[in-house]
Design a protein around this motif. Structure first.
Motif, mmCIF file in Angstrom:
data_model
loop_
_atom_site.group_PDB
_atom_site.id
_atom_site.type_symbol
_atom_site.label_atom_id
_atom_site.label_comp_id
_atom_site.label_asym_id
_atom_site.label_seq_id
_atom_site.Cartn_x
_atom_site.Cartn_y
_atom_site.Cartn_z
ATOM 1 N N VAL A 301 -41.755 71.032 10.002
ATOM 2 C CA VAL A 301 -41.560 72.221 9.162
ATOM 3 C C VAL A 301 -40.114 72.270 8.679
ATOM 4 C CG1 VAL A 301 -41.014 73.705 11.148
ATOM 5 C CG2 VAL A 301 -41.835 74.746 9.051
ATOM 6 N N MET A 302 -39.941 72.739 7.444
ATOM 7 C CA MET A 302 -38.588 72.987 6.938
ATOM 8 C C MET A 302 -38.348 74.493 6.965
ATOM 9 S SD MET A 302 -36.894 71.982 3.293
ATOM 10 C CE MET A 302 -37.925 73.075 2.300
ATOM 11 N N VAL A 303 -37.243 74.877 7.592
ATOM 12 C CA VAL A 303 -36.877 76.296 7.621
ATOM 13 C C VAL A 303 -35.602 76.459 6.797
ATOM 14 C CG1 VAL A 303 -36.316 78.279 9.073
ATOM 15 C CG2 VAL A 303 -37.884 76.526 9.918
ATOM 16 N N GLU A 304 -35.660 77.343 5.816
ATOM 17 C CA GLU A 304 -34.469 77.658 5.018
ATOM 18 C C GLU A 304 -33.914 78.982 5.507
ATOM 19 O OE1 GLU A 304 -35.720 75.642 0.767
ATOM 20 O OE2 GLU A 304 -36.182 77.744 1.122
ATOM 21 N N CYS A 305 -32.657 78.972 5.886
ATOM 22 C CA CYS A 305 -32.028 80.178 6.426
ATOM 23 C C CYS A 305 -30.976 80.662 5.429
ATOM 24 C CB CYS A 305 -31.347 79.866 7.760
ATOM 25 S SG CYS A 305 -32.477 79.190 8.976
ATOM 26 N N ARG A 306 -31.129 81.913 5.043
ATOM 27 C CA ARG A 306 -30.163 82.514 4.120
ATOM 28 C C ARG A 306 -29.497 83.697 4.803
ATOM 29 N NH1 ARG A 306 -34.294 80.452 0.893
ATOM 30 N NH2 ARG A 306 -33.684 79.751 -1.188
ATOM 31 N N GLY A 307 -28.220 83.888 4.518
ATOM 32 C CA GLY A 307 -27.516 85.084 4.947
ATOM 33 C C GLY A 307 -27.115 85.867 3.708
ATOM 34 N N LEU A 308 -27.322 87.193 3.725
ATOM 35 C CA LEU A 308 -26.996 88.023 2.562
ATOM 36 C C LEU A 308 -25.803 88.917 2.858
ATOM 37 C CD1 LEU A 308 -30.526 89.318 1.439
ATOM 38 C CD2 LEU A 308 -29.287 87.321 0.609
ATOM 39 N N GLY A 309 -24.926 89.021 1.874
ATOM 40 C CA GLY A 309 -23.796 89.946 1.971
ATOM 41 C C GLY A 309 -23.769 90.851 0.750
ATOM 42 N N ASN A 326 -22.962 83.984 11.610
ATOM 43 C CA ASN A 326 -23.054 82.645 12.185
ATOM 44 C C ASN A 326 -23.014 82.643 13.706
ATOM 45 O OD1 ASN A 326 -23.234 81.726 9.626
ATOM 46 N ND2 ASN A 326 -21.215 80.739 9.558
ATOM 47 N N GLU A 327 -22.405 83.676 14.266
ATOM 48 C CA GLU A 327 -22.345 83.749 15.728
ATOM 49 C C GLU A 327 -23.756 83.718 16.333
ATOM 50 O OE1 GLU A 327 -20.616 87.380 17.206
ATOM 51 O OE2 GLU A 327 -19.761 86.303 18.897
ATOM 52 N N PHE A 328 -24.704 84.373 15.661
ATOM 53 C CA PHE A 328 -26.093 84.353 16.128
ATOM 54 C C PHE A 328 -26.938 83.348 15.362
ATOM 55 C CE2 PHE A 328 -25.034 88.168 18.311
ATOM 56 C CZ PHE A 328 -26.000 88.363 19.278
ATOM 57 N N TRP A 329 -26.778 83.320 14.029
ATOM 58 C CA TRP A 329 -27.790 82.684 13.194
ATOM 59 C C TRP A 329 -27.302 81.476 12.406
ATOM 60 C CZ3 TRP A 329 -29.069 88.263 11.330
ATOM 61 C CH2 TRP A 329 -29.862 88.892 12.292
#
Ligand code: FES
Ligand SMILES: [Fe+2]
Length: 408
Positions: A301-309, A326-329
């Protein structure tokens, strides 16, 4: 009773529990099941593809795929966001090969057919032979799919008969609307991981909070937080799910203060929702994480992780948000790699087929946060779309002559 019989009973969930409370591990292993999922699940739902901030200007595009179907999402020159099959209709070459970019149109590398950002064919080299069979450039386009937007998230369906996006999503986003609606957001973090596991095992990790025990840091910040265990899962139609808000005890994990709280959240508050089948939105204090799940094969599986600000925020706030996200994710955070590890060892262990079923049996009891009802909710929708039960679906693949009713 001999020791041998005791062990058989222990593993035989099929004989001990209702079918809703265990899962056929064969559904994680079979390429035939994945083939069916491509059309029955990913071919039917509205699925999240990208955040609007990834294509902010006319001509901006991103290539992606939905359950194996290659797509290009583009903001056309009028500003309308559109999704096209990323396949040239001439002889089937990939039309757009870059992961993202800006263009006034797309030209296929093979025979140089070109299309504008609304999908219309605008030029074909040496058109005269096609004109002889009444194929003019003006009378065909790229295959376009319906595209919609919710809180800046771009969704697409490959089913022309699917219900409207608003109806498909229902009320689930009401749980985070006050956090994500009032101001413009943008993606500040993106990474992809390819995990040797089945896509449903990753999706299940996102809705099954009993696995808080996996996370050494969360054992302190969640399990020791007041009311965390009483946090109820909220089921919505179409397999969607949210959890009641809760406050995280960052101090119990000896973490610094979290006072860069997103507008709409109370200090240290967390929200969580899952949009069937492939999107998780996880919000904690300063951070919004989006997970998008794409199967590559039954075992990958490919997981794409995005963070929003927040768009336009100060450099200082953005740096803090990046650090707390980033500390968690982040790829080396205290949470996400542990989830990946669990999904890997799960898949590695069941691959040989010796353990036929997995449990989803926990009832809410006095710890509803750890209930398996979210898992059962996910698999009820999966079973409805697949027209077979997640408790024994691999039997249908092995015996296609059986009617769905015979294997439910
Ligand atoms: S395959 Fe695209 S132009 Fe021929
Ligand atoms: Fe986790």
């Amino acid at each position: 009773m001999s020791d041998r019989n005791v062990q058989q009973e222990w593993c035989n969930w099929e004989g001990m529990l209702p079918a809703s409370h265990y899962i056929d591990n064969g559904i994680y292993l079979s390429e035939d099941i994945l083939q069916q999922e491509r059309s029955r699940v990913f071919g039917k739902v509205w699925a999240f593809l990208v955040h609007e901030s990834e294509i902010p200007e006319p001509g901006d595009y991103v290539t992606t795929n939905l359950g194996g179907t290659p797509l290009v999402v583009v903001r056309d020159l009028e500003g309308v966001i559109r999704t096209f099959l990323n396949v040239c209709p001439h002889r089937g070459a990939t039309l757009v090969n870059a992961p993202s970019g800006k263009a006034r149109g797309f030209t296929c590398l093979f025979h140089q057919w070109s299309f504008d950002t609304t999908g219309k064919c605008r030029a074909v080299p040496n058109p005269e032979g096609f004109q002889d069979v009444n194929l003019g450039t003006g009378n065909f386009s790229l295959r376009e799919f319906r595209t919609g937007q919710k809180l800046g998230l771009i969704f697409t369906t490959m089913d022309d008969d699917a219900e409207p996006l608003e109806d498909y999503l229902g009320e689930v986003f009401a749980n985070i609307e006050d956090v994500m609606a009032p101001y413009a957001l943008e993606v500040f973090h993106f990474h992809r991981i390819v995990i040797p596991t089945n896509w449903k095992l990753w999706a299940a990790t996102n809705v099954e909070l009993y696995h808080v025990w996996l996370h050494s840091l969360n054992r302190a910040t969640s399990l020791k937080a007041p009311h965390w265990l009483e946090r109820k899962p909220l089921s919505y139609p179409n397999g969607h799910l949210a959890f009641e808000p809760v406050k995280i005890a960052y101090d119990k994990g000896k973490l610094g203060s979290r006072d860069l709280t997103l507008p709409g959240l109370a200090p240290n508050e967390a929200r969580l929702l899952h949009v069937f089948p492939d999107l998780m939105v996880n919000i904690r204090s300063s951070s919004i994480r989006l997970d998008r799940v794409t199967p590559l094969s039954a075992g990958e599986v490919m997981v794409e992780c995005r963070g929003l600000g927040i768009k336009g925020e100060s450099e200082e706030d953005r740096n803090r948000r990046i650090s707390e996200h980033n500390e968690f994710w982040g790829p080396f955070g205290r949470n996400l790699p542990e989830d990946a590890l669990a999904a890997v060892v799960q898949m590695r262990a069941i691959r040989n087929g010796n353990q036929p079923h997995a449990l989803c049996a926990r009832e809410p009891g006095t710890t509803p946060a750890m209930s398996d009802e979210p898992l059962r909710h996910f698999y009820r929708k999966w079973s409805e779309l697949m027209e077979c039960s997640s408790s024994n679906a691999s039997k249908r693949v092995a015996h296609p002559e059986l009617e769905p009713a015979d294997v439910v």
